[in-house]
Motif scaffolding. Structure first.
Motif, mmCIF file in Angstrom:
data_model
loop_
_atom_site.group_PDB
_atom_site.id
_atom_site.type_symbol
_atom_site.label_atom_id
_atom_site.label_comp_id
_atom_site.label_asym_id
_atom_site.label_seq_id
_atom_site.Cartn_x
_atom_site.Cartn_y
_atom_site.Cartn_z
ATOM 1 N N ALA A 1 7.340 -16.561 9.777
ATOM 2 C CA ALA A 1 6.325 -15.501 9.857
ATOM 3 C C ALA A 1 6.248 -14.660 8.593
ATOM 4 C CB ALA A 1 6.615 -14.602 11.056
ATOM 5 N N LEU A 2 7.230 -14.803 7.699
ATOM 6 C CA LEU A 2 7.314 -13.934 6.524
ATOM 7 C C LEU A 2 6.082 -13.992 5.622
ATOM 8 C CD1 LEU A 2 9.023 -11.962 4.855
ATOM 9 C CD2 LEU A 2 10.048 -13.950 3.723
ATOM 10 N N PRO A 3 5.566 -15.174 5.248
ATOM 11 C CA PRO A 3 4.405 -15.199 4.336
ATOM 12 C C PRO A 3 3.214 -14.403 4.846
ATOM 13 C CG PRO A 3 5.381 -17.382 4.495
ATOM 14 C CD PRO A 3 6.047 -16.543 5.546
ATOM 15 N N GLN A 4 2.942 -14.521 6.146
ATOM 16 C CA GLN A 4 1.796 -13.794 6.704
ATOM 17 C C GLN A 4 2.040 -12.293 6.677
ATOM 18 O OE1 GLN A 4 0.650 -15.136 10.591
ATOM 19 N NE2 GLN A 4 -1.060 -13.718 10.771
ATOM 20 N N LEU A 5 3.271 -11.867 6.947
ATOM 21 C CA LEU A 5 3.583 -10.445 6.914
ATOM 22 C C LEU A 5 3.485 -9.888 5.496
ATOM 23 C CD1 LEU A 5 6.621 -10.244 9.373
ATOM 24 C CD2 LEU A 5 4.279 -9.445 9.771
ATOM 25 N N LEU A 6 3.971 -10.653 4.520
ATOM 26 C CA LEU A 6 3.887 -10.204 3.130
ATOM 27 C C LEU A 6 2.430 -10.071 2.692
ATOM 28 C CD1 LEU A 6 6.716 -12.351 1.461
ATOM 29 C CD2 LEU A 6 6.786 -9.908 2.011
ATOM 30 N N ALA A 7 1.606 -11.055 3.076
ATOM 31 C CA ALA A 7 0.191 -11.003 2.707
ATOM 32 C C ALA A 7 -0.501 -9.804 3.333
ATOM 33 C CB ALA A 7 -0.495 -12.303 3.110
ATOM 34 N N ALA A 8 -0.197 -9.528 4.607
ATOM 35 C CA ALA A 8 -0.827 -8.395 5.292
ATOM 36 C C ALA A 8 -0.406 -7.077 4.674
ATOM 37 C CB ALA A 8 -0.469 -8.427 6.773
ATOM 38 N N ALA A 9 0.893 -6.933 4.368
ATOM 39 C CA ALA A 9 1.374 -5.689 3.763
ATOM 40 C C ALA A 9 0.804 -5.504 2.365
ATOM 41 C CB ALA A 9 2.896 -5.684 3.713
ATOM 42 N N SER A 10 0.618 -6.600 1.636
ATOM 43 C CA SER A 10 0.096 -6.516 0.268
ATOM 44 C C SER A 10 -1.376 -6.136 0.238
ATOM 45 C CB SER A 10 0.295 -7.853 -0.451
ATOM 46 O OG SER A 10 1.664 -8.180 -0.542
ATOM 47 N N ALA A 11 -2.067 -6.293 1.365
ATOM 48 C CA ALA A 11 -3.495 -5.974 1.427
ATOM 49 C C ALA A 11 -3.752 -4.522 1.820
ATOM 50 C CB ALA A 11 -4.182 -6.907 2.420
ATOM 51 N N HIS A 12 -2.703 -3.723 1.899
ATOM 52 C CA HIS A 12 -2.879 -2.306 2.240
ATOM 53 C C HIS A 12 -3.851 -1.639 1.270
ATOM 54 C CE1 HIS A 12 -1.865 1.815 3.406
ATOM 55 N NE2 HIS A 12 -1.767 2.086 2.122
ATOM 56 N N VAL A 13 -4.732 -0.812 1.796
ATOM 57 C CA VAL A 13 -5.703 -0.104 0.968
ATOM 58 C C VAL A 13 -5.191 1.322 0.722
ATOM 59 C CG1 VAL A 13 -8.065 0.756 0.799
ATOM 60 C CG2 VAL A 13 -7.616 -1.484 1.835
ATOM 61 N N PHE A 14 -4.890 1.621 -0.526
ATOM 62 C CA PHE A 14 -4.404 2.950 -0.878
ATOM 63 C C PHE A 14 -5.556 3.949 -0.921
ATOM 64 C CE2 PHE A 14 -0.984 0.374 -2.780
ATOM 65 C CZ PHE A 14 0.134 1.084 -2.374
ATOM 66 N N ASP A 15 -5.299 5.141 -0.421
ATOM 67 C CA ASP A 15 -6.191 6.273 -0.625
ATOM 68 C C ASP A 15 -5.619 7.044 -1.810
ATOM 69 O OD1 ASP A 15 -7.468 8.777 -0.618
ATOM 70 O OD2 ASP A 15 -7.804 8.705 1.536
ATOM 71 N N LEU A 16 -6.274 6.947 -2.951
ATOM 72 C CA LEU A 16 -5.718 7.523 -4.169
ATOM 73 C C LEU A 16 -5.655 9.036 -4.141
ATOM 74 C CD1 LEU A 16 -7.365 5.227 -6.881
ATOM 75 C CD2 LEU A 16 -5.175 4.962 -5.698
ATOM 76 N N GLU A 17 -6.389 9.669 -3.211
ATOM 77 C CA GLU A 17 -6.370 11.132 -3.119
ATOM 78 C C GLU A 17 -5.239 11.650 -2.238
ATOM 79 O OE1 GLU A 17 -10.369 13.308 -3.442
ATOM 80 O OE2 GLU A 17 -10.841 11.530 -2.235
ATOM 81 N N THR A 18 -4.875 10.899 -1.206
ATOM 82 C CA THR A 18 -3.924 11.436 -0.225
ATOM 83 C C THR A 18 -2.606 10.676 -0.150
ATOM 84 O OG1 THR A 18 -4.872 10.077 1.559
ATOM 85 C CG2 THR A 18 -5.845 12.264 1.181
ATOM 86 N N GLU A 19 -2.570 9.422 -0.618
ATOM 87 C CA GLU A 19 -1.373 8.601 -0.484
ATOM 88 C C GLU A 19 -0.650 8.440 -1.814
ATOM 89 O OE1 GLU A 19 -1.286 4.951 2.190
ATOM 90 O OE2 GLU A 19 -3.413 5.107 1.689
ATOM 91 N N LEU A 20 0.675 8.357 -1.751
ATOM 92 C CA LEU A 20 1.414 7.949 -2.930
ATOM 93 C C LEU A 20 1.023 6.515 -3.283
ATOM 94 C CD1 LEU A 20 5.057 9.265 -2.283
ATOM 95 C CD2 LEU A 20 3.182 10.366 -3.522
ATOM 96 N N PRO A 21 0.958 6.166 -4.563
ATOM 97 C CA PRO A 21 0.507 4.832 -4.962
ATOM 98 C C PRO A 21 1.608 3.779 -4.905
ATOM 99 C CG PRO A 21 0.903 6.148 -6.900
ATOM 100 C CD PRO A 21 1.145 7.062 -5.731
ATOM 101 N N VAL A 22 2.587 3.975 -4.034
ATOM 102 C CA VAL A 22 3.680 3.013 -3.913
ATOM 103 C C VAL A 22 4.215 3.050 -2.493
ATOM 104 C CG1 VAL A 22 5.353 4.739 -4.722
ATOM 105 C CG2 VAL A 22 5.946 2.311 -4.839
ATOM 106 N N ARG A 23 4.635 1.908 -1.979
ATOM 107 C CA ARG A 23 5.259 1.815 -0.667
ATOM 108 C C ARG A 23 6.162 0.583 -0.650
ATOM 109 N NH1 ARG A 23 2.202 1.868 4.028
ATOM 110 N NH2 ARG A 23 1.294 3.767 3.172
ATOM 111 N N ALA A 24 7.067 0.531 0.317
ATOM 112 C CA ALA A 24 8.036 -0.569 0.373
ATOM 113 C C ALA A 24 8.250 -0.997 1.822
ATOM 114 C CB ALA A 24 9.363 -0.154 -0.249
#
Length: 416
Positions: free
Chosen positions: A213-236
């Protein structure tokens, strides 16, 4: 990239954790003989800087930078190192025109060296503007709407004991050390500015999953859309696929980092984790230049964004290049590119290198020109005969780094 050196080894040296032990690898050495020894201070300095930049034990005064494995990226690093050592300015063009140590030494300005200007911390205004690189990415975000086009995702696999809380603390140390990782964008009267937030904690979560299941989870997490006004530009996200088997996904928005940032980011995370796992806070040996300070220095030095120049150069260029496509162009780009691999044989590669040498350019410049000529040909020459319009649509990214002390900073310096 074609490697400059290939060194055979009997076996790959590993550390106690099973990682590559780089310190135990034999040094890369060129088969070319070292030419004569340097005869003056300028030649000695350049021989040392050539060797350092190219990773060689010794360089002679009649040696050629590009024959020894140099390329345009290393050329930029060499010029930066010369500036850092002497405060003297040489252009990249000068290095291409005079790639031999003795020839280049004659172009080094004479007289007392000028102390290099450091991008040190200085009083900041109430609002720190975006850098040109940040502004381009902010504009695209506002123009295109919510998207993940400029996400940068990196997955690292860990085998062996891994402690989650020290890792979480180490990620927080990264936020504290690099302001760019905790910078959001705010607008004031329609103008964007940097807002540097407190290091309150990097978004971090753990997931228990399977290898399947790992590849699908990595792809989904990598597609996160950042809100440049309210969110930090990094996550883990830390994925546990089995006991003592983990994959850490680090996701950044390009507005906070570029490819050059991965080195200092990885080194700092490793240093911080080792310290936190031992129950200590990391003891940094240096303080990086912060991106906001670099931005202020850059804008103070060169406030001209070049808009007028490029508006004049690209006047009349087509908005869309009319290529002979085998399917309709979609009305809205899906931002899904494709890689088409192909191989250049050794003979052609050698001919391209000779062409680059005789025209005092790099291999990249030769291939770039070939692509532009191809586009001009397949569009039946319906645009400017000198290919200016065609060249205008060939976008490239180049590191705009100009200060040696910025090499330890997580930042966005790409010049597109």
């Amino acid at each position: 990239m074609v490697p400059a050196f290939v060194v055979p080894v009997d076996e790959i040296p590993l550390t106690g954790n099973g990682k590559l032990d780089r310190a135990a690898l034999p040094p890369a050495e060129t088969a070319l003989p070292v030419s004569r020894r340097p005869e003056n201070p300028e030649e000695r300095l350049l021989c040392d800087l050539f060797a350092e930049t190219l990773g060689l034990a010794e360089v002679g005064a009649e040696d050629n930078f590009f024959d020894l494995g140099g390329h345009s990226l290393l050329a930029t690093r060499l010029i930066n190192r010369l500036r850092a050592e002497t405060g003297r300015e040489l252009s990249i063009r000068t290095l291409f025109d005079a790639p031999v140590v003795a020839d280049l030494a004659r172009h080094v300005p004479q007289g007392a060296a000028v102390a290099p200007v450091r991008a040190a911390a200085a009083p900041r205004p109430e609002r720190v503007p975006l850098s040109p690189a940040q502004r381009r990415l902010w504009f695209f975000d506002r123009f295109a709407g919510p998207n993940s086009v400029y996400n940068m995702s990196f997955a690292v696999r860990f085998t062996g004991p891994l402690r989650v809380e020290p890792l979480r603390a180490a990620l927080g140390d990264l936020l504290d050390r690099h302001e760019s990782l905790r910078t959001t964008v705010v607008e004031h009267h329609g103008e964007p500015y940097q807002r540097i937030r407190d290091a309150e904690g990097l978004p971090f979560r753990t997931v228990v999953t399977s290898e399947a299941a790992l590849p699908q989870l990595l792809a989904a997490a990598s597609a996160h859309v950042f809100d440049l006004e309210t969110e930090l530009p990094v996550r883990a996200v830390l994925h546990e696929t089995a006991p003592e088997h983990h994959v850490l996904l680090l996701l950044l928005h390009h507005i906070a980092a570029d490819g050059w940032s991965l080195g200092p980011l990885a080194r700092d995370l490793s240093t911080a984790y080792r310290a936190r796992a031992a129950g200590d806070a990391p003891q940094w040996t240096s303080t990086p230049v912060q991106y906001a300070d670099y931005t202020l220095r850059l804008l103070d030095r060169d406030p001209d964004t070049g808009v007028d120049h490029w508006a004049r150069i690209l006047h009349g260029a087509p908005e869309v290049l009319q290529l002979p496509l085998d399917r309709p162009r979609p009305p809205v780009s899906a931002h899904r590119g494709e890689t088409v691999p192909f191989t250049l044989d050794a003979a052609l590669h050698a001919r391209l290198n000779r062409l680059a040498a005789t025209t005092r350019t790099s291999l990249f410049m030769v291939v770039h020109t070939a692509v532009a000529a191809l586009l001009h040909r397949v569009t039946l020459g319906r645009y400017a005969a000198d290919c200016v319009s065609v060249l205008g649509i060939l976008g490239i990214s180049a590191a705009a780094e100009t200060l040696t002390e910025l090499e330890t900073t997580v930042r966005e310096y790409a010049n597109s």
